[in-house]
Design a protein around this motif. Structure first.
Motif, PDB file in Angstrom:
ATOM      1  N   GLU A  72       0.833  -1.206   0.000  1.00  0.00           N
ATOM      2  CA  GLU A  72       0.000   0.000   0.000  1.00  0.00           C
ATOM      3  C   GLU A  72       0.869   1.259   0.000  1.00  0.00           C
ATOM      4  OE1 GLU A  72      -3.357  -0.100  -0.159  1.00  0.00           O
ATOM      5  OE2 GLU A  72      -3.424  -2.291  -0.021  1.00  0.00           O
ATOM      6  N   GLU A 129      -7.991 -16.182   0.424  1.00  0.00           N
ATOM      7  CA  GLU A 129      -8.270 -15.078   1.348  1.00  0.00           C
ATOM      8  C   GLU A 129      -9.239 -15.541   2.436  1.00  0.00           C
ATOM      9  OE1 GLU A 129      -7.350 -11.673   1.878  1.00  0.00           O
ATOM     10  OE2 GLU A 129      -8.555 -12.336   3.582  1.00  0.00           O
ATOM     11  N   ALA A 130      -8.857 -15.305   3.705  1.00  0.00           N
ATOM     12  CA  ALA A 130      -9.691 -15.750   4.825  1.00  0.00           C
ATOM     13  C   ALA A 130     -10.965 -14.924   4.970  1.00  0.00           C
ATOM     14  CB  ALA A 130      -8.885 -15.689   6.124  1.00  0.00           C
ATOM     15  N   SER A 131     -10.951 -13.687   4.483  1.00  0.00           N
ATOM     16  CA  SER A 131     -12.088 -12.797   4.716  1.00  0.00           C
ATOM     17  C   SER A 131     -12.928 -12.631   3.448  1.00  0.00           C
ATOM     18  CB  SER A 131     -11.554 -11.427   5.176  1.00  0.00           C
ATOM     19  OG  SER A 131     -12.442 -10.401   4.804  1.00  0.00           O
ATOM     20  N   LEU A 134     -12.898  -8.962   2.301  1.00  0.00           N
ATOM     21  CA  LEU A 134     -11.702  -8.543   1.552  1.00  0.00           C
ATOM     22  C   LEU A 134     -11.652  -9.194   0.176  1.00  0.00           C
ATOM     23  CD1 LEU A 134      -8.987  -8.356   4.353  1.00  0.00           C
ATOM     24  CD2 LEU A 134      -9.976  -6.479   3.043  1.00  0.00           C
ATOM     25  N   ASN A 170       2.455 -11.838   2.324  1.00  0.00           N
ATOM     26  CA  ASN A 170       2.969 -10.592   2.886  1.00  0.00           C
ATOM     27  C   ASN A 170       2.091 -10.164   4.059  1.00  0.00           C
ATOM     28  OD1 ASN A 170       4.826  -8.222   2.717  1.00  0.00           O
ATOM     29  ND2 ASN A 170       2.881  -7.141   2.499  1.00  0.00           N
ATOM     30  N   GLU A 171       2.672 -10.108   5.233  1.00  0.00           N
ATOM     31  CA  GLU A 171       1.934  -9.737   6.458  1.00  0.00           C
ATOM     32  C   GLU A 171       0.675 -10.594   6.638  1.00  0.00           C
ATOM     33  OE1 GLU A 171       1.548  -6.001   8.268  1.00  0.00           O
ATOM     34  OE2 GLU A 171       2.885  -5.010   6.855  1.00  0.00           O
ATOM     35  N   VAL A 172       0.796 -11.875   6.408  1.00  0.00           N
ATOM     36  CA  VAL A 172      -0.332 -12.787   6.606  1.00  0.00           C
ATOM     37  C   VAL A 172      -0.133 -13.587   7.897  1.00  0.00           C
ATOM     38  CG1 VAL A 172      -1.606 -14.735   5.628  1.00  0.00           C
ATOM     39  CG2 VAL A 172      -0.765 -12.918   4.132  1.00  0.00           C
ATOM     40  N   ALA A 175      -1.116 -12.114  11.119  1.00  0.00           N
ATOM     41  CA  ALA A 175      -2.561 -11.967  11.348  1.00  0.00           C
ATOM     42  C   ALA A 175      -3.202 -13.309  11.713  1.00  0.00           C
ATOM     43  CB  ALA A 175      -3.227 -11.375  10.101  1.00  0.00           C
TER      44      ALA A 175
HETATM   45  C1  LIG Z   1      -2.375  -7.604   7.588  1.00  0.00           C
HETATM   46  S1  LIG Z   1      -3.404  -8.079   6.268  1.00  0.00           S
HETATM   47  C2  LIG Z   1      -2.224  -8.030   4.921  1.00  0.00           C
HETATM   48  C3  LIG Z   1      -2.866  -7.839   3.590  1.00  0.00           C
HETATM   49  C4  LIG Z   1      -1.931  -7.809   2.375  1.00  0.00           C
HETATM   50  N1  LIG Z   1      -1.168  -9.031   2.251  1.00  0.00           N
HETATM   51  C5  LIG Z   1      -1.010  -6.615   2.430  1.00  0.00           C
HETATM   52  O1  LIG Z   1       0.177  -6.796   2.591  1.00  0.00           O
HETATM   53  O2  LIG Z   1      -1.513  -5.495   2.281  1.00  0.00           O
HETATM   54  C6  LIG Z   1      -3.630  -9.819   6.568  1.00  0.00           C
HETATM   55  C7  LIG Z   1      -4.402 -10.542   5.481  1.00  0.00           C
HETATM   56  O3  LIG Z   1      -4.258 -11.954   5.642  1.00  0.00           O
HETATM   57  C8  LIG Z   1      -5.539 -12.566   5.562  1.00  0.00           C
HETATM   58  N2  LIG Z   1      -5.397 -13.885   6.220  1.00  0.00           N
HETATM   59  C9  LIG Z   1      -5.075 -14.150   7.492  1.00  0.00           C
HETATM   60  N3  LIG Z   1      -4.972 -15.479   7.699  1.00  0.00           N
HETATM   61  C10 LIG Z   1      -5.194 -16.070   6.510  1.00  0.00           C
HETATM   62  C11 LIG Z   1      -5.211 -17.422   6.051  1.00  0.00           C
HETATM   63  N4  LIG Z   1      -4.979 -18.440   6.891  1.00  0.00           N
HETATM   64  N5  LIG Z   1      -5.480 -17.669   4.763  1.00  0.00           N
HETATM   65  C12 LIG Z   1      -5.720 -16.651   3.913  1.00  0.00           C
HETATM   66  N6  LIG Z   1      -5.727 -15.352   4.282  1.00  0.00           N
HETATM   67  C13 LIG Z   1      -5.465 -15.068   5.558  1.00  0.00           C
HETATM   68  C14 LIG Z   1      -6.445 -11.514   6.168  1.00  0.00           C
HETATM   69  O4  LIG Z   1      -7.794 -11.721   5.895  1.00  0.00           O
HETATM   70  C15 LIG Z   1      -5.880 -10.253   5.467  1.00  0.00           C
HETATM   71  O5  LIG Z   1      -6.303 -10.153   4.139  1.00  0.00           O
END
Ligand SMILES: C[S@@+](CC[C@H](N)C(=O)[O-])C[C@H]1O[C@@H](n2cnc3c(N)ncnc32)[C@H](O)[C@@H]1O
Length: 390
Positions: A72, A129-131, A134, A170-172, A175
């Motif tokens: 972003e 994608e978990a959400s 999103l 990335n940053e997954v 979370a």
């Molecule tokens: C902090 S956000 C990062 C979003 C994006 N990767 C970025 O860098 O802008 C975390 C993302 O990971 C997703 N997420 C978390 N656990 C997940 C999983 N087990 N499988 C798929 N998506 C997941 C969340 O729904 C969200 O879209």
């Protein structure tokens, strides 16, 4: 990271939304016999359909959101990542990409545009994608910004078999819900969530740890000694990586996140763990405030991920700071080739500083590169490789 002294007050609608989730969490605690693990609590806060932080329709990412991620901040991040992907693709036949947790979808757009520019488009760009919320945003973003390539992008509910290509996260992992451990007066507890006599959420020490957590707790004890200590363990990220390893026949996995090798993660001085919450761009460490309205994250133990990779027969091919990964990927050269005017060049110089300076994202964020069945080393990930620290 700064601790917020006073957080902004949510409006009525947001407060009602949070209250609704809190009621559901309390019901869950009752159903489970009076307590739930912190991982269950974090999962409910982030991913309860329609109510969780990532699963409900508020604007979280980018300008005006609660936090900003590298894709972003600048397209240069994803364009540089595309160069690393290109290095892997050059060794594969008909490769694909899987991006986990694609956020707003911006990284997918920028990677695909750069791969198109390099004449190296994947057969498919899969997003898992978990959400659901999103996922809808990502679909809109792809349609709006990438109409001519939208047929390449597909959303999957689970990993495909026999995958050949590149997996991106990335940053997954930060979370993903974590367990909390409390080492106190020579005892090891799992910190779980209960309700106090007034019916409010509170921490509680449970001496009966699930076996997997107890094994990890004993390993951590070795780093911290006998002092009082609170920390996190991300078992879900390890299970996730095992499933990625099961799916990958040939290619690479790039895991980009903030975190440390275990020796720094479980450092004797880090006595209160790495849990952080973000509400309207303010960081603090209280996960009980505004459930569903704030992000909850924990840093990544990269040693645990590297060990999981090894035990699943992936090659741990590189461990770099984000700064080194981006410099090796040619981020600085991209400025001169992609920026057509002076103002844009200046703006991109500022973005590169945010992505690479040690005081910004450059050193806190790391890139773990895992590979399978690649014939040649990936030269860019050799730059200041720090696998010896894992
Ligand atoms: C902090 S956000 C990062 C979003 C994006 N990767 C970025 O860098 O802008 C975390 C993302 O990971 C997703 N997420 C978390 N656990 C997940 C999983 N087990 N499988 C798929 N998506 C997941 C969340 O729904 C969200 O879209």
């Amino acid at each position: 990271m700064t601790m917020a002294t006073k957080l902004p007050v949510p409006d009525n609608m947001a407060q009602q939304h949070s209250d609704q989730l809190l009621t559901l969490i309390k019901q869950k605690i009752a159903i489970e016999g009076g307590e739930i693990s912190f991982a269950q609590y974090m999962h409910l806060c982030l991913y309860t359909p329609g109510l969780g932080y990532y699963s409900a329709g508020s604007h979280k990412l980018g300008t005006g959101g609660d936090f900003t991620t590298a894709p972003e901040i600048s397209s240069l991040f994803s364009q540089t990542l595309a160069h690393h992907i290109n290095d892997v693709f050059s060794q594969l036949t008909e490769p694909n990409i899987i991006e986990f947790g694609a956020g707003s979808g911006k990284m997918a757009v920028d990677i695909l545009l750069e791969l198109e520019h390099l004449n190296r488009l994947p057969a498919n760009y899969f997003i898992i994608e978990a959400s659901a919320d999103l996922r809808g945003r990502q679909q809109q973003q792809i349609e709006a910004k990438l109409p001519h390539l939208s047929h390449v992008v597909q959303w999957l509910d689970q990993l495909p078999n026999n995958f050949i290509g590149v997996v991106l996260a990335n940053e997954v992992c930060d979370a993903m819900p974590v367990h909390r451990l409390h080492f106190s007066s020579g005892h090891i507890y799992e910190q779980v969530i209960t309700l106090n006599s007034a019916g409010d959420l509170q921490w509680c020490d449970n001496e009966f740890l699930p076996e997997e957590l107890l094994i990890r707790a004993n390993e951590i004890q070795h780093f911290i000694g006998q002092q009082d200590y609170v920390t996190e363990v991300n078992l879900q990220a390890e299970a996730w990586l095992s499933s990625v390893a099961d799916s990958l026949d040939q290619g690479a996995v790039f895991i980009i996140d903030y975190g440390y090798p275990n020796i720094s993660y479980y450092h004797p001085e880090r006595t209160t763990g790495t849990l952080m919450c973000y509400y309207q761009q303010q960081g603090h460490d209280n996960p009980f405030i505004f459930p569903g309205l704030q992000d909850i994250t924990a840093h990544i133990d990269f040693t645990a991920l590297a060990e999981t990779a090894q035990s699943n027969h992936l090659d741990v091919a590189g461990f770099q700071t984000q700064a080194d990964f981006l410099i090796a990927g040619g981020i600085t050269e991209l400025v001169s080739t992609h920026a057509d005017d002076e103002l844009k060049r200046l703006q991109q110089a500022t973005e590169i500083k945010r992505l690479t300076l040690p005081s910004e994202m450059g050193e806190n964020f790391k890139v773990l590169t895992l590979t399978r069945q690649l014939e040649h080393l990936l030269p860019r990930i050799q730059l200041r490789d720090q696998r010896h620290r894992l």
